[in-house]
Design a protein around this motif. Structure first.
Motif, short mmCIF file in Angstrom:
data_model
loop_
_atom_site.label_atom_id
_atom_site.label_comp_id
_atom_site.label_asym_id
_atom_site.label_seq_id
_atom_site.Cartn_x
_atom_site.Cartn_y
_atom_site.Cartn_z
N GLY A 347 0.80 -1.23 0.00
CA GLY A 347 0.00 0.00 0.00
C GLY A 347 0.82 1.26 0.00
N GLY A 348 2.14 1.17 -0.15
CA GLY A 348 2.97 2.35 -0.24
C GLY A 348 3.38 2.63 -1.68
N PHE A 349 4.40 3.47 -1.82
CA PHE A 349 4.89 3.81 -3.15
C PHE A 349 6.41 3.63 -3.19
CE2 PHE A 349 0.96 6.28 -3.12
CZ PHE A 349 0.45 6.00 -4.38
N GLU A 350 6.90 3.31 -4.37
CA GLU A 350 8.33 3.32 -4.63
C GLU A 350 8.55 3.69 -6.08
OE1 GLU A 350 9.16 -1.40 -5.66
OE2 GLU A 350 9.79 -0.59 -3.72
N GLY A 351 9.69 4.30 -6.34
CA GLY A 351 9.95 4.71 -7.71
C GLY A 351 11.22 5.51 -7.82
N GLU A 352 11.26 6.41 -8.78
CA GLU A 352 12.46 7.15 -9.10
C GLU A 352 12.10 8.61 -9.36
OE1 GLU A 352 16.29 6.08 -11.80
OE2 GLU A 352 14.43 6.42 -12.92
N ALA A 353 13.01 9.50 -8.98
CA ALA A 353 12.87 10.93 -9.28
C ALA A 353 14.05 11.37 -10.10
CB ALA A 353 12.78 11.72 -7.98
N VAL A 354 13.80 12.11 -11.14
CA VAL A 354 14.85 12.60 -12.03
C VAL A 354 14.75 14.12 -12.09
CG1 VAL A 354 15.85 12.52 -14.34
CG2 VAL A 354 14.77 10.49 -13.37
N CYS A 355 15.87 14.82 -11.80
CA CYS A 355 15.87 16.28 -11.80
C CYS A 355 17.02 16.80 -12.65
CB CYS A 355 16.02 16.82 -10.37
SG CYS A 355 14.70 16.28 -9.29
N GLU A 356 16.87 17.99 -13.15
CA GLU A 356 17.91 18.66 -13.93
C GLU A 356 18.21 20.00 -13.26
OE1 GLU A 356 16.96 19.12 -17.98
OE2 GLU A 356 16.80 16.96 -18.40
N SER A 357 19.51 20.32 -13.20
CA SER A 357 19.93 21.60 -12.62
C SER A 357 21.28 21.95 -13.19
CB SER A 357 20.01 21.51 -11.09
OG SER A 357 20.49 22.72 -10.55
N ALA A 358 21.35 23.13 -13.77
CA ALA A 358 22.60 23.63 -14.34
C ALA A 358 23.18 22.64 -15.37
CB ALA A 358 23.61 23.92 -13.25
N GLY A 359 22.30 22.04 -16.17
CA GLY A 359 22.75 21.13 -17.21
C GLY A 359 23.12 19.76 -16.73
N ARG A 360 22.93 19.49 -15.43
CA ARG A 360 23.25 18.17 -14.89
C ARG A 360 21.96 17.43 -14.54
NH1 ARG A 360 27.51 18.12 -10.22
NH2 ARG A 360 27.08 15.90 -10.57
N GLU A 361 22.06 16.10 -14.60
CA GLU A 361 20.90 15.27 -14.26
C GLU A 361 21.16 14.57 -12.92
OE1 GLU A 361 18.52 12.59 -17.15
OE2 GLU A 361 19.89 11.22 -16.10
N TYR A 362 20.11 14.57 -12.09
CA TYR A 362 20.21 13.97 -10.78
C TYR A 362 19.11 12.93 -10.67
CZ TYR A 362 23.11 18.01 -9.74
OH TYR A 362 24.09 18.97 -9.77
N ARG A 363 19.48 11.72 -10.19
CA ARG A 363 18.50 10.64 -10.05
C ARG A 363 18.41 10.23 -8.57
NH1 ARG A 363 16.65 7.99 -14.53
NH2 ARG A 363 17.52 8.68 -16.51
N TYR A 364 17.18 10.11 -8.11
CA TYR A 364 16.91 9.76 -6.72
C TYR A 364 16.05 8.50 -6.68
CZ TYR A 364 18.09 14.71 -6.00
OH TYR A 364 18.69 15.94 -6.00
N LYS A 365 16.25 7.69 -5.65
CA LYS A 365 15.38 6.56 -5.36
C LYS A 365 14.48 6.97 -4.20
CE LYS A 365 17.11 3.61 -8.30
NZ LYS A 365 16.31 3.13 -9.45
N ILE A 366 13.21 6.61 -4.30
CA ILE A 366 12.27 7.02 -3.27
C ILE A 366 11.41 5.84 -2.84
CG2 ILE A 366 10.56 7.80 -4.99
CD1 ILE A 366 9.78 10.00 -2.99
N ARG A 367 11.24 5.69 -1.52
CA ARG A 367 10.40 4.64 -0.97
C ARG A 367 9.50 5.27 0.09
NH1 ARG A 367 15.44 2.18 -1.37
NH2 ARG A 367 15.52 0.40 -2.78
N LEU A 368 8.21 4.99 0.00
CA LEU A 368 7.24 5.60 0.89
C LEU A 368 6.30 4.55 1.47
CD1 LEU A 368 6.25 8.56 -1.49
CD2 LEU A 368 7.76 8.70 0.50
N GLN A 369 5.93 4.75 2.73
CA GLN A 369 4.96 3.89 3.39
C GLN A 369 3.78 4.75 3.83
OE1 GLN A 369 6.90 1.91 6.62
NE2 GLN A 369 8.09 0.54 5.27
N ALA A 370 2.60 4.14 3.80
CA ALA A 370 1.39 4.90 4.15
C ALA A 370 1.37 5.22 5.65
CB ALA A 370 0.16 4.11 3.75
N LEU A 371 0.94 6.44 5.95
CA LEU A 371 0.75 6.84 7.33
C LEU A 371 -0.72 6.69 7.68
CD1 LEU A 371 2.86 10.15 7.53
CD2 LEU A 371 3.42 7.93 8.51
N GLY A 372 -1.01 6.43 8.94
CA GLY A 372 -2.39 6.35 9.35
C GLY A 372 -3.06 7.69 9.16
N ASN A 373 -4.22 7.72 8.45
CA ASN A 373 -4.86 8.99 8.17
C ASN A 373 -6.15 9.08 8.98
OD1 ASN A 373 -3.14 10.07 5.89
ND2 ASN A 373 -3.61 8.02 5.13
#
Length: 373
Positions: A347-373
């Motif tokens: 029930g959570g999320f996982e994936g990848e984030a890709v960003c660009e800054s000053a002509g460079r590419e940055y890749r992040y790994k992200i993992r998320l778990q659901a919080l009680g709402n």
């Protein structure tokens, strides 16, 4: 006395007779003339007979086998050896053509006859046997032509292989030369075998038609089964996709929050994802650092189906704003980035984030778990 000396002694006898006659002719009286004439005629007939006999003897001694051709019995034996065992030799005529000293080519004409009826196959009957047609009857004369080379060695002849116009490999054969059960067409036995064979062929044809019909039925049944299985699989897959989409939509309910980690190389930062709104497939969310609330960024995107994996992904893009970025992470502030998130079984999320800054590419790994709402 040799035969060749007979003419010589015959002429000598004639000469002696004429000489003796000349000596005695003056001693003959008129009354003896008729007797003398008879003696002369008798003596002449004797001499003529001797000449004829001597000539005949010369012919007999000189008319034997020519030096340019072998004995006829050897030629006959060579022909008999060259023909099938089902044939016998009646006679052999040949003409010798002189090739070289001691060598001749014999042009042959052989008259043969079958020892029994000779047949050829004109069809089939049961159990692999043949339906036969009689080509040559027993004793029927067959004339064939051919040739053979002959070579003489002093008083002996050697004959080569007899070559004939017939192809003995395909020459008619006796009934015994065909498979067991073979019958002759036109006979009672042959007619019965033909009827039995035709009936068998009809049964086989009917069996073939029925087997083909059964095969077509099996193919149709198999095709229907495969089609039903495919349709069931498609329906199941559609239901599963629909269920995954429903779970994803539930996970993107506004107000839902997810807490996890953002990884960049060896650096790890806590991160929080909060769903702001969802209308259909359009999603608005906020990404922030729970430790430093000033580090935050707004995300907008859609729910996108993956054609290859048949999964759904949430693709969110950063919306540049004037937010602070105290940690220097490019997911916050005025930088551009894209997050691609997939719903996990937990029930959570996982994936990848890709960003660009000053002509460079940055890749992040992200993992998320659901919080009680």
């Amino acid at each position: 006395m040799l035969p060749s000396e007979v003419p010589f002694y015959a002429f000598v006898s004639v000469g002696k007779f004429l000489v003796n006659t000349d000596k005695e002719r003056f001693l003959l009286t008129h009354r003896q003339s008729s007797v003398f004439l008879g003696c002369i005629m008798k003596r002449l007939f004797q001499i003529f007979g001797c000449l004829v006999a001597s000539h005949a003897l010369l012919l007999l001694t000189g008319c034997g086998q020519s030096d340019n051709e072998p004995p006829s019995e050897e030629v006959r034996a060579a022909v008999a050896k060259a023909i099938p065992a089902s044939l016998s030799v009646v006679s052999v005529e040949y003409e010798a053509i002189h090739v070289s000293e001691g060598a001749s080519l014999l042009k042959l004409k052989a008259t043969l006859k079958p020892r029994e009826d000779l047949c050829r196959s004109i069809g089939k009957v049961l159990r692999g046997a043949s339906l036969l047609e009689v080509v040559y009857r027993k004793g029927e004369k067959i004339v064939v032509y051919g040739e053979v080379g002959a070579r003489r060695q002093v008083d002996r002849w050697t004959l080569g292989r007899v070559s004939m116009e017939k192809d003995w490999r395909n020459f008619p054969r006796p009934v015994s030369g065909f498979p067991a059960g073979s019958v002759i067409a036109g006979t009672a036995e042959g007619d019965e075998a033909v009827k039995a064979y035709e009936a068998w062929k009809a049964e086989q044809e009917q069996a073939r038609i029925e087997a083909k019909r059964q095969q077509q039925l099996r193919l149709q049944e198999e095709a229907a089964r495969q089609k039903a299985a495919q349709e069931a699989e498609l329906a199941r897959a559609a239901q599963e996709r629909q269920a995954r989409l429903a779970r994803l939509q539930t996970a993107l309910t506004p107000g839902r929050q997810y807490l996890g980690e953002l990884h960049y190389r060896k650096d790890i930062q806590p991160v929080r994802l909060k769903i702001i709104s969802r209308e259909g497939i359009a999603v608005v969310a906020e990404l922030s650092n729970p430790v430093m609330p000033s580090a935050r960024g707004k995300l907008t995107g859609t729910i996108n189906p993956d054609a290859q994996s048949e999964e759904y992904a949430v693709v969110l893009a950063m919306v540049p704003d004037d937010s602070e970025n105290p940690l220097g992470w490019h997911l916050y502030g005025d930088h551009k980035g894209i997050l691609s998130l997939n719903l996990t079984d937990a029930g959570g999320f996982e994936g990848e984030a890709v960003c660009e800054s000053a002509g460079r590419e940055y890749r992040y790994k992200i993992r998320l778990q659901a919080l009680g709402n």
